[in-house]
Each structure stands twice: as C-alpha cells, then as structure tokens.
Scaffold this motif. Structure first.
Motif, PDB file in Angstrom:
ATOM      1  N   GLN A  75      -2.698  21.934  -5.102  1.00  0.00           N
ATOM      2  CA  GLN A  75      -2.578  20.486  -5.283  1.00  0.00           C
ATOM      3  C   GLN A  75      -3.771  19.915  -6.043  1.00  0.00           C
ATOM      4  OE1 GLN A  75       0.228  18.729  -4.429  1.00  0.00           O
ATOM      5  NE2 GLN A  75       0.913  20.834  -4.062  1.00  0.00           N
ATOM      6  N   ASP A  76      -3.511  18.854  -6.801  1.00  0.00           N
ATOM      7  CA  ASP A  76      -4.559  18.190  -7.570  1.00  0.00           C
ATOM      8  C   ASP A  76      -5.215  17.122  -6.697  1.00  0.00           C
ATOM      9  OD1 ASP A  76      -6.230  17.143  -9.471  1.00  0.00           O
ATOM     10  OD2 ASP A  76      -4.635  16.213 -10.674  1.00  0.00           O
ATOM     11  N   LEU A  77      -6.075  17.555  -5.784  1.00  0.00           N
ATOM     12  CA  LEU A  77      -6.720  16.620  -4.867  1.00  0.00           C
ATOM     13  C   LEU A  77      -7.694  15.697  -5.593  1.00  0.00           C
ATOM     14  CD1 LEU A  77      -7.382  18.861  -1.740  1.00  0.00           C
ATOM     15  CD2 LEU A  77      -5.371  17.483  -2.312  1.00  0.00           C
ATOM     16  N   LEU A  78      -8.339  16.194  -6.631  1.00  0.00           N
ATOM     17  CA  LEU A  78      -9.249  15.341  -7.395  1.00  0.00           C
ATOM     18  C   LEU A  78      -8.464  14.277  -8.158  1.00  0.00           C
ATOM     19  CD1 LEU A  78     -11.838  17.943  -8.746  1.00  0.00           C
ATOM     20  CD2 LEU A  78     -11.909  16.598  -6.634  1.00  0.00           C
ATOM     21  N   GLY A  79      -7.282  14.644  -8.622  1.00  0.00           N
ATOM     22  CA  GLY A  79      -6.427  13.652  -9.264  1.00  0.00           C
ATOM     23  C   GLY A  79      -5.986  12.582  -8.273  1.00  0.00           C
ATOM     24  N   ALA A  80      -5.687  12.999  -7.024  1.00  0.00           N
ATOM     25  CA  ALA A  80      -5.330  12.035  -5.980  1.00  0.00           C
ATOM     26  C   ALA A  80      -6.493  11.093  -5.718  1.00  0.00           C
ATOM     27  CB  ALA A  80      -4.939  12.768  -4.701  1.00  0.00           C
ATOM     28  N   TRP A  81      -7.706  11.647  -5.681  1.00  0.00           N
ATOM     29  CA  TRP A  81      -8.905  10.810  -5.498  1.00  0.00           C
ATOM     30  C   TRP A  81      -8.987   9.777  -6.619  1.00  0.00           C
ATOM     31  CZ3 TRP A  81     -13.011   9.770  -8.698  1.00  0.00           C
ATOM     32  CH2 TRP A  81     -14.111   9.114  -8.126  1.00  0.00           C
ATOM     33  N   GLU A  82      -8.809  10.218  -7.846  1.00  0.00           N
ATOM     34  CA  GLU A  82      -8.961   9.322  -8.995  1.00  0.00           C
ATOM     35  C   GLU A  82      -7.926   8.197  -8.975  1.00  0.00           C
ATOM     36  OE1 GLU A  82     -10.432  10.005 -13.482  1.00  0.00           O
ATOM     37  OE2 GLU A  82      -8.763  11.263 -12.835  1.00  0.00           O
ATOM     38  N   LYS A  83      -6.698   8.518  -8.624  1.00  0.00           N
ATOM     39  CA  LYS A  83      -5.665   7.482  -8.543  1.00  0.00           C
ATOM     40  C   LYS A  83      -6.009   6.458  -7.472  1.00  0.00           C
ATOM     41  CE  LYS A  83      -1.839  10.451 -10.056  1.00  0.00           C
ATOM     42  NZ  LYS A  83      -0.580  11.127  -9.630  1.00  0.00           N
ATOM     43  N   HIS A  84      -6.560   6.939  -6.364  1.00  0.00           N
ATOM     44  CA  HIS A  84      -6.861   6.058  -5.240  1.00  0.00           C
ATOM     45  C   HIS A  84      -7.983   5.074  -5.558  1.00  0.00           C
ATOM     46  CE1 HIS A  84      -6.751   4.927  -1.019  1.00  0.00           C
ATOM     47  NE2 HIS A  84      -8.055   5.051  -0.967  1.00  0.00           N
ATOM     48  N   VAL A  85      -8.995   5.526  -6.275  1.00  0.00           N
ATOM     49  CA  VAL A  85     -10.173   4.675  -6.496  1.00  0.00           C
ATOM     50  C   VAL A  85     -10.131   3.913  -7.817  1.00  0.00           C
ATOM     51  CG1 VAL A  85     -11.576   6.221  -5.085  1.00  0.00           C
ATOM     52  CG2 VAL A  85     -11.580   6.501  -7.583  1.00  0.00           C
ATOM     53  N   ALA A  86      -9.118   4.181  -8.646  1.00  0.00           N
ATOM     54  CA  ALA A  86      -9.069   3.540  -9.967  1.00  0.00           C
ATOM     55  C   ALA A  86      -9.014   2.020  -9.868  1.00  0.00           C
ATOM     56  CB  ALA A  86      -7.868   4.058 -10.757  1.00  0.00           C
ATOM     57  N   VAL A  87      -8.387   1.498  -8.820  1.00  0.00           N
ATOM     58  CA  VAL A  87      -8.261   0.043  -8.689  1.00  0.00           C
ATOM     59  C   VAL A  87      -9.614  -0.632  -8.553  1.00  0.00           C
ATOM     60  CG1 VAL A  87      -5.959   0.128  -7.691  1.00  0.00           C
ATOM     61  CG2 VAL A  87      -7.950   0.211  -6.181  1.00  0.00           C
ATOM     62  N   ASP A  88     -10.631   0.125  -8.148  1.00  0.00           N
ATOM     63  CA  ASP A  88     -11.974  -0.440  -8.013  1.00  0.00           C
ATOM     64  C   ASP A  88     -12.885  -0.063  -9.173  1.00  0.00           C
ATOM     65  OD1 ASP A  88     -11.739  -1.873  -5.488  1.00  0.00           O
ATOM     66  OD2 ASP A  88     -11.429   0.095  -4.619  1.00  0.00           O
ATOM     67  N   GLY A  89     -12.303   0.463 -10.243  1.00  0.00           N
ATOM     68  CA  GLY A  89     -13.092   0.762 -11.427  1.00  0.00           C
ATOM     69  C   GLY A  89     -13.900   2.031 -11.328  1.00  0.00           C
ATOM     70  N   LEU A  90     -13.556   2.923 -10.400  1.00  0.00           N
ATOM     71  CA  LEU A  90     -14.265   4.188 -10.258  1.00  0.00           C
ATOM     72  C   LEU A  90     -13.507   5.272 -11.013  1.00  0.00           C
ATOM     73  CD1 LEU A  90     -15.203   4.030  -6.461  1.00  0.00           C
ATOM     74  CD2 LEU A  90     -16.476   3.139  -8.432  1.00  0.00           C
ATOM     75  N   ARG A  91     -14.219   6.329 -11.389  1.00  0.00           N
ATOM     76  CA  ARG A  91     -13.611   7.367 -12.215  1.00  0.00           C
ATOM     77  C   ARG A  91     -14.287   8.712 -11.964  1.00  0.00           C
ATOM     78  NH1 ARG A  91     -16.357   6.080 -18.149  1.00  0.00           N
ATOM     79  NH2 ARG A  91     -18.448   5.642 -17.343  1.00  0.00           N
TER      80      ARG A  91
END
Length: 242
Positions: free
Chosen positions: A108-124
């Motif tokens: 699974q792309d867990l790092l991709g899941a992280w990125e989708k989750h935090v994108a709304v706050d401008g994190l990458r």
C-alpha cells in the motif's frame, strides 16, 4: 479548511491494510524509529523551543532569521528501506497478523495516503518540517481528543518546526537520505496512529480511544518531557502552560 483525523477511515477503506489493523501500533508508547538518534534529537529541539516560550505572548516570541532549507531530494531506495523497516515493526507489534500486515504495508502507498490527508493544510512530501508538524499536531489532537485543527494552526506549527530545525546544527549536518528517513518515519507513525484513533472514534469505542489518547501523551512525556495535555494549539503554534 480543516485537519480531520477521521479522514483516514476513508483513505484506507477497502485496502488490504485498513484502519482497524493499526491499534496494536497506535496504542504503543514507542514510535516506529524512536531509537533513531536524528528523530529524537529533532523532537527534543522542537520540545525545548516550545517549553522556552511558555507564558510568552506570540508577539514576544523570538523569531529566527535562519533560512536553512528543510527540503530533501527523495530516493525510492530510501523509501523502500524505511517501508521494509516499518513492515517489520508492524509485524512485531501484532504477531498474530504479522505476515498479512507486513505484506500490506509493502503493497500500500501509505506515504501517498499521508500526503492526501495533509494536503488541505498546505503540507507536502519532501519536507522534514511538513512531516514533523503533521506528526506533532496529530499527537496533540489524539492526546486531547480534539478532532479538528485549522490550516492556520497547522501552518503555525510548521513555522515553529522550520525555525527550530533551521537553528539546529545537528539538522544542518543531515544529508538528503537522513532527512528523508526522518520525514518518512514521522509520516508512517502519523498514518498508523491516526488510523487507529480514527477507527476507534468511528466505532465509538471509548476504551480504545482512551488507550490511544494516553499512548500519545505518554510518547511525548517519556520521550521529550513534554505534556501534550498542557499545550495549547493557537494561531501562533504551540504554547506551553508549564
């Protein structure tokens, strides 16, 4: 826009590794990678910064003029190594499901899941400050059972992290691989801990939520001598009432 723990139920729904697979990891006091000297050092750098600002209004807090970058150039080789180590960590935490969990973590792309989750706050991805800020905010939320934090609050913590890292000689010595390993360690812990807590709250399992909340508080108390339940999260970042 809001930062939401419960989003992990959606992000991981239907995947071989689902939110409910992580309680054994999320309820541990010890993080994956907690023994990494660099992770511990950087957590303590920020912890000392937060403690030193206790009782000061935001306008009186010192600002660092340091501009050292917290970005890094990612390598698939480093990601594969960190993911494999996390798979081993997951397997050890839940031996009854070791094989299934290890395979799921690797697939699974867990790092991709992280990125989708935090994108709304401008994190990458690709930035240690972003990974560390997300980890600190989420642990604060879990410890205090606060489901939402604003983008402004998250970005303020990111600013605190960035300034603390920029002023750290130890951080300045880290190469891209070491920075990536540190960032992805924070990111994987974030996914495991957030998934476990969001699942417990979605199931209205008060006992599990309490155990996960206590584990988050214990991680910071034992590792950084910092009481998350006495921190305030404001538009200026974390402020310690100690």
């Amino acid at each position: 826009m809001r930062y939401r723990l419960a989003a992990f139920v959606v992000l991981l729904a239907g995947a071989p590794v689902a939110a409910q697979d992580f309680p054994a990891i999320g309820s541990q006091y010890i993080d994956f990678g907690a023994s990494m000297a660099s992770v511990g050092q950087m957590n303590n750098v920020l912890g000392a910064t937060v403690r030193s600002r206790a009782g000061r209004p935001a306008s009186a807090q010192p600002r660092s003029n340091a501009t050292a970058s917290t970005r890094y150039r990612g390598s698939p080789v480093v990601s594969a190594r960190v993911r494999a180590q996390f798979g081993d960590f997951v397997a050890k935490a839940d031996p009854a499901n070791a094989g299934r969990l290890r395979n799921a973590v690797l697939q699974q792309d867990l790092l991709g899941a992280w990125e989708k989750h935090v994108a709304v706050d401008g994190l990458r991805r690709g930035d240690v400050a972003d990974a560390m800020a997300a980890y600190w905010v989420q642990n604060w939320q879990i410890a205090n059972k606060v489901p939402f934090a604003s983008r402004a609050q998250v970005q303020a913590v990111r600013g605190q992290v960035s300034r603390a890292l920029a002023a750290s000689p130890a951080f300045a010595k880290l190469d891209d691989a070491a920075r990536q390993e540190m960032a992805e360690t924070f990111m994987l812990n974030f996914v495991a801990q957030g998934s476990a807590f969001s699942d417990a709250t979605a199931r209205r399992d008060a006992g599990a939520a309490a155990r996960l909340s206590d584990a988050a508080a214990a991680r910071f108390r034992q590792g950084m001598n910092l009481d998350l339940r006495r921190l305030r999260l404001t538009a200026a970042g974390f402020s310690a009432d100690i």
